[in-house]
Design a protein around this motif. Sequence first.
Motif, short mmCIF file in Angstrom:
data_model
loop_
_atom_site.label_atom_id
_atom_site.label_comp_id
_atom_site.label_asym_id
_atom_site.label_seq_id
_atom_site.Cartn_x
_atom_site.Cartn_y
_atom_site.Cartn_z
N PHE A 1 0.84 -1.20 0.00
CA PHE A 1 0.00 0.00 0.00
C PHE A 1 0.88 1.26 0.00
N ILE A 2 1.85 1.29 0.91
CA ILE A 2 2.74 2.44 1.02
C ILE A 2 3.53 2.63 -0.27
N HIS A 3 4.01 1.53 -0.83
CA HIS A 3 4.78 1.61 -2.07
C HIS A 3 3.94 2.20 -3.20
N LYS A 4 2.71 1.75 -3.34
CA LYS A 4 1.83 2.25 -4.40
C LYS A 4 1.50 3.73 -4.18
N MET A 5 1.27 4.11 -2.93
CA MET A 5 1.01 5.51 -2.63
C MET A 5 2.24 6.37 -2.92
N ALA A 6 3.41 5.84 -2.65
CA ALA A 6 4.64 6.58 -2.92
C ALA A 6 4.81 6.81 -4.42
N HIS B 1 -2.28 32.70 -16.37
CA HIS B 1 -2.19 32.77 -14.91
C HIS B 1 -3.51 32.36 -14.24
N THR B 2 -4.62 32.70 -14.85
CA THR B 2 -5.92 32.32 -14.29
C THR B 2 -6.09 30.81 -14.29
N GLU B 3 -5.71 30.16 -15.38
CA GLU B 3 -5.79 28.69 -15.45
C GLU B 3 -4.85 28.05 -14.43
N PHE B 4 -3.65 28.61 -14.33
CA PHE B 4 -2.67 28.10 -13.37
C PHE B 4 -3.21 28.21 -11.95
N LYS B 5 -3.77 29.38 -11.61
CA LYS B 5 -4.31 29.59 -10.26
C LYS B 5 -5.49 28.67 -9.98
N SER B 6 -6.16 28.23 -11.03
CA SER B 6 -7.27 27.30 -10.87
C SER B 6 -6.80 25.88 -10.60
N ILE B 7 -5.71 25.49 -11.24
CA ILE B 7 -5.19 24.12 -11.16
C ILE B 7 -4.22 23.93 -10.00
N ASN B 8 -3.36 24.89 -9.78
CA ASN B 8 -2.25 24.73 -8.83
C ASN B 8 -2.68 24.37 -7.41
N PRO B 9 -3.71 24.99 -6.85
CA PRO B 9 -4.10 24.59 -5.48
C PRO B 9 -4.53 23.13 -5.38
N ASP B 10 -5.12 22.61 -6.45
CA ASP B 10 -5.54 21.20 -6.43
C ASP B 10 -4.35 20.25 -6.37
N ILE B 11 -3.34 20.50 -7.18
CA ILE B 11 -2.17 19.61 -7.17
C ILE B 11 -1.40 19.78 -5.86
N THR B 12 -1.37 20.99 -5.32
CA THR B 12 -0.71 21.21 -4.03
C THR B 12 -1.43 20.42 -2.93
N GLU B 13 -2.74 20.45 -2.96
CA GLU B 13 -3.53 19.70 -1.97
C GLU B 13 -3.33 18.19 -2.13
N LEU B 14 -3.27 17.72 -3.38
CA LEU B 14 -3.00 16.30 -3.62
C LEU B 14 -1.64 15.88 -3.07
N LEU B 15 -0.64 16.70 -3.29
CA LEU B 15 0.70 16.40 -2.77
C LEU B 15 0.67 16.30 -1.24
N LYS B 16 0.00 17.23 -0.60
CA LYS B 16 -0.10 17.20 0.87
C LYS B 16 -0.86 15.97 1.35
N LEU B 17 -1.94 15.66 0.68
CA LEU B 17 -2.77 14.52 1.07
C LEU B 17 -2.01 13.21 0.92
N LEU B 18 -1.37 13.02 -0.22
CA LEU B 18 -0.61 11.78 -0.43
C LEU B 18 0.55 11.66 0.55
N THR B 19 1.23 12.77 0.81
CA THR B 19 2.32 12.76 1.78
C THR B 19 1.81 12.38 3.17
N SER B 20 0.68 12.93 3.56
CA SER B 20 0.09 12.63 4.86
C SER B 20 -0.31 11.15 4.96
N ILE B 21 -0.92 10.62 3.91
CA ILE B 21 -1.32 9.20 3.90
C ILE B 21 -0.09 8.31 4.06
N ILE B 22 0.97 8.63 3.34
CA ILE B 22 2.19 7.81 3.42
C ILE B 22 2.80 7.88 4.82
#
Length: 76
Positions: A17-22, A46-67
């Motif tokens: 599980f950890i390996h797959k999440m990593a 910039h508008t498109e970037f500001k729309s997308i960037n918070p989502d990927i940042t949140e995903l990175l935090k979430l995956l890091t926390s799960i691991i």
Amino acid sequence: MGALVRETEQAESQADFIHKMAIALKEANETDYWIDLLHEAEIINHTEFKSINPDITELLKLLTSIIKSSRSKTVR
């Protein structure tokens, strides 16, 4: 990323599980890189970037926390 996270549902062990999440985290990090590059190259504005960037940042935090949480459970 989504397919890799979905794969964790069938993990054979906590270590698997950890390996797959990593791997999903690595892919999320690469996606973040590409989004930054698209923005710097002005392929997305910039508008498109500001729309997308918070989502990927949140995903990175979430995956890091799960691991981290999963690793602490295996140490016990």
